[in-house]
Design an enzyme around this catalytic site. Structure first.
Site, short mmCIF file in Angstrom:
data_model
loop_
_atom_site.label_atom_id
_atom_site.label_comp_id
_atom_site.label_asym_id
_atom_site.label_seq_id
_atom_site.Cartn_x
_atom_site.Cartn_y
_atom_site.Cartn_z
N ASP A 1 6.59 -0.48 0.06
CA ASP A 1 7.54 -0.87 1.11
C ASP A 1 8.84 -0.09 0.95
O ASP A 1 9.49 -0.17 -0.08
CB ASP A 1 7.86 -2.37 0.99
N TYR B 1 16.90 2.76 3.05
CA TYR B 1 16.92 2.79 1.57
C TYR B 1 17.22 4.19 1.03
O TYR B 1 17.46 4.36 -0.15
CB TYR B 1 15.60 2.27 0.99
N LYS C 1 10.78 1.30 7.91
CA LYS C 1 11.47 0.45 8.90
C LYS C 1 12.45 1.24 9.74
O LYS C 1 13.15 2.13 9.22
CB LYS C 1 12.22 -0.68 8.18
N HIS D 1 13.81 -3.32 11.37
CA HIS D 1 14.39 -3.82 10.11
C HIS D 1 15.18 -5.12 10.30
O HIS D 1 15.17 -5.99 9.43
CB HIS D 1 15.30 -2.74 9.52
P1 NAP Z 1 12.85 -9.03 -5.89
O1 NAP Z 1 11.65 -8.19 -5.74
O2 NAP Z 1 12.70 -10.51 -5.82
O3 NAP Z 1 13.60 -8.71 -7.25
C1 NAP Z 1 13.79 -7.40 -7.70
C2 NAP Z 1 14.61 -7.47 -9.00
O4 NAP Z 1 13.88 -8.18 -10.02
C3 NAP Z 1 14.97 -6.14 -9.58
O5 NAP Z 1 16.29 -6.23 -10.06
C4 NAP Z 1 13.98 -5.95 -10.73
O6 NAP Z 1 14.58 -5.20 -11.78
C5 NAP Z 1 13.74 -7.37 -11.17
N1 NAP Z 1 12.36 -7.59 -11.65
C6 NAP Z 1 11.20 -7.17 -11.07
N2 NAP Z 1 10.13 -7.60 -11.76
C7 NAP Z 1 10.61 -8.30 -12.81
C8 NAP Z 1 9.99 -8.97 -13.89
N3 NAP Z 1 8.67 -9.01 -14.00
N4 NAP Z 1 10.79 -9.59 -14.80
C9 NAP Z 1 12.14 -9.56 -14.69
N5 NAP Z 1 12.77 -8.93 -13.68
C10 NAP Z 1 12.04 -8.31 -12.75
O7 NAP Z 1 13.97 -8.67 -4.81
P2 NAP Z 1 14.28 -7.54 -3.74
O8 NAP Z 1 14.24 -6.18 -4.29
O9 NAP Z 1 15.53 -7.99 -3.06
O10 NAP Z 1 13.09 -7.68 -2.67
C11 NAP Z 1 11.84 -7.01 -2.83
C12 NAP Z 1 11.66 -5.95 -1.77
O11 NAP Z 1 11.68 -6.51 -0.47
C13 NAP Z 1 12.78 -4.90 -1.71
O12 NAP Z 1 12.74 -3.98 -2.76
C14 NAP Z 1 12.52 -4.30 -0.35
O13 NAP Z 1 11.42 -3.42 -0.40
C15 NAP Z 1 12.21 -5.57 0.45
N6 NAP Z 1 13.43 -6.15 1.08
C16 NAP Z 1 13.49 -6.14 2.45
C17 NAP Z 1 14.61 -6.65 3.09
C18 NAP Z 1 14.65 -6.61 4.60
O14 NAP Z 1 15.72 -6.84 5.17
N7 NAP Z 1 13.55 -6.38 5.25
C19 NAP Z 1 15.68 -7.18 2.37
C20 NAP Z 1 15.58 -7.21 0.97
C21 NAP Z 1 14.44 -6.70 0.35
P3 NAP Z 1 14.19 -3.68 -12.16
O15 NAP Z 1 13.98 -2.91 -10.91
O16 NAP Z 1 15.40 -3.23 -12.91
O17 NAP Z 1 12.96 -3.75 -13.02
#
Ligand code: NAP
Length: 321
Positions: free
Chosen positions: A47, A52, A81, A114
């Site tokens: 994704d 980004y 997106k 998006h």
């Molecule tokens: P998330 O996936 O809930 O959390 C990511 C964070 O958790 C990072 O800081 C990562 O650190 C850490 N992490 C990952 N696996 C872990 C584990 N097993 N143990 C401990 N920490 C861990 O949050 P998110 O990045 O906000 O959301 C996920 C994805 O959704 C985004 O990357 C993006 O692709 C998408 N997104 C879309 C929107 C939208 O508006 N459509 C908005 C937000 C996000 P490290 O990377 O340092 O390992």
């Protein structure tokens, strides 16, 4: 074991791997390491987004893996997106073409709007979040979400994307798109985790044949400080999650992901850390009981971590939340 959760069937008959790699806030060099680690660990769903600013780095690794024969294009599920600055219908095709060029692909598997709010485009493709003097997002005088959707539909007809979807859409916005659409949205990608479970949206989308893709599935612990509040709860530290993780010999992150998968969602955890990337996909070898699902569902702290986006466009008619 319940392998049926490894992929989700979409309303257009295509299948999506239920767990993908998120890449928001993954800088170019780190995202290359992350994508390599993910493909090696068996991820096929990635994704990203125009916003980004890492599509080119992802494209480099995709080329490397496709050329060397490590993966086949048809086995990949690549999502990107449409940025809010390119939502004017005449800008939509050019925008996906810019993304495809960076990704070094002929088509993506899924293209999402998006966010349902159009931002002013001043000719600068790098200025993805133009602001007014009061710090809010700059909004054009006129915009029409349904017209943007119609421009998106042409992309399917041109073979530039296999499927279309939306992100951060409210129930009524998804309903409106489904009503007019020739190509229906296959998913609504929204914030979803134990503190923001999206029960109502999930039910409504299910009725419309629209899947939910959960972003921030492990509670987005790495989101920027400017959107964090001091008393925000931390999903991986939630006692119920820790207790269940201990029982199964799993990590809290794996339990959080498994919970959403068992609710029928697609999940896209982000990491740039190879060990975490490898561990986050090991969620198809255990099963939460109904009691455990209910216990997690009963966590009564409710908190959105991304509602600040609504505050950035208070006066727009399409503000979703
Ligand atoms: P998330 O996936 O809930 O959390 C990511 C964070 O958790 C990072 O800081 C990562 O650190 C850490 N992490 C990952 N696996 C872990 C584990 N097993 N143990 C401990 N920490 C861990 O949050 P998110 O990045 O906000 O959301 C996920 C994805 O959704 C985004 O990357 C993006 O692709 C998408 N997104 C879309 C929107 C939208 O508006 N459509 C908005 C937000 C996000 P490290 O990377 O340092 O390992």
């Amino acid at each position: 074991m319940d392998d049926s959760l490894t992929s989700v069937k979409l309303s257009n008959g295509l299948q999506v791997p239920a767990l993908g790699l998120g890449t928001w806030q993954s800088p170019k060099e780190e995202v290359k390491t992350a994508v390599r680690a993910a493909l090696d660990a068996g991820y096929r769903h990635l994704d990203t987004a125009y916003n980004y600013k890492n599509e080119d780095a992802i494209g480099e690794v995709l080329q490397e893996y496709i050329k060397s024969g490590k993966v086949k294009r048809e086995d990949l599920y690549i999502v990107t997106k449409l940025p809010m600055i390119h939502m004017e219908p005449k800008l939509v095709k050019r925008s996906i073409e810019m993304s495809l060029k960076k990704l070094q692909l002929d088509y993506v598997d899924l293209y999402l709007i998006h966010f349902p709010v159009t931002l002013s485009y001043d000719g600068d493709d790098e200025n993805t979040f133009p602001r007014t003097e009061d710090g809010k997002w700059k909004i054009p005088e006129k915009s029409d979400l349904l017209e943007t959707w119609k421009a998106m539909e042409e992309l399917v007809d041109l073979g530039l994307t296999k499927s279309l979807g939306v992100s951060n859409f409210s129930i009524s916005q998804v309903e409106r798109i489904c009503k007019i659409g020739k190509h229906k949205p296959v998913t609504n990608q929204v914030e979803c985790h134990i503190y923001w479970p999206q029960n109502e949206l999930l039910e409504a989308c299910k009725k419309l044949g629209v899947t939910i893709t959960a972003y921030a599935p492990i509670g987005s612990p790495g989101r920027p400080d400017r959107i964090k509040k001091e008393d925000d709860p931390i999903a991986m530290e939630e006692p119920i999650i820790q207790k269940i993780a201990k029982k199964y010999g799993k990590t809290p992150a794996q339990v959080l992901l498994r919970n959403l998968l068992q609710r029928g969602m697609i999940v896209i955890p982000k990491s740039v850390t190879p060990e975490r990337i490898q561990s986050n996909i090991k969620v198809f070898d255990f099963n939460l009981t109904k009691e455990e699902m209910d216990e997690i569902g009963g966590i009564n702290v409710k908190r959105s971590f991304f509602n600040f986006m609504g505050n950035m466009c208070e006066n727009h008619q399409e503000r979703p939340f």
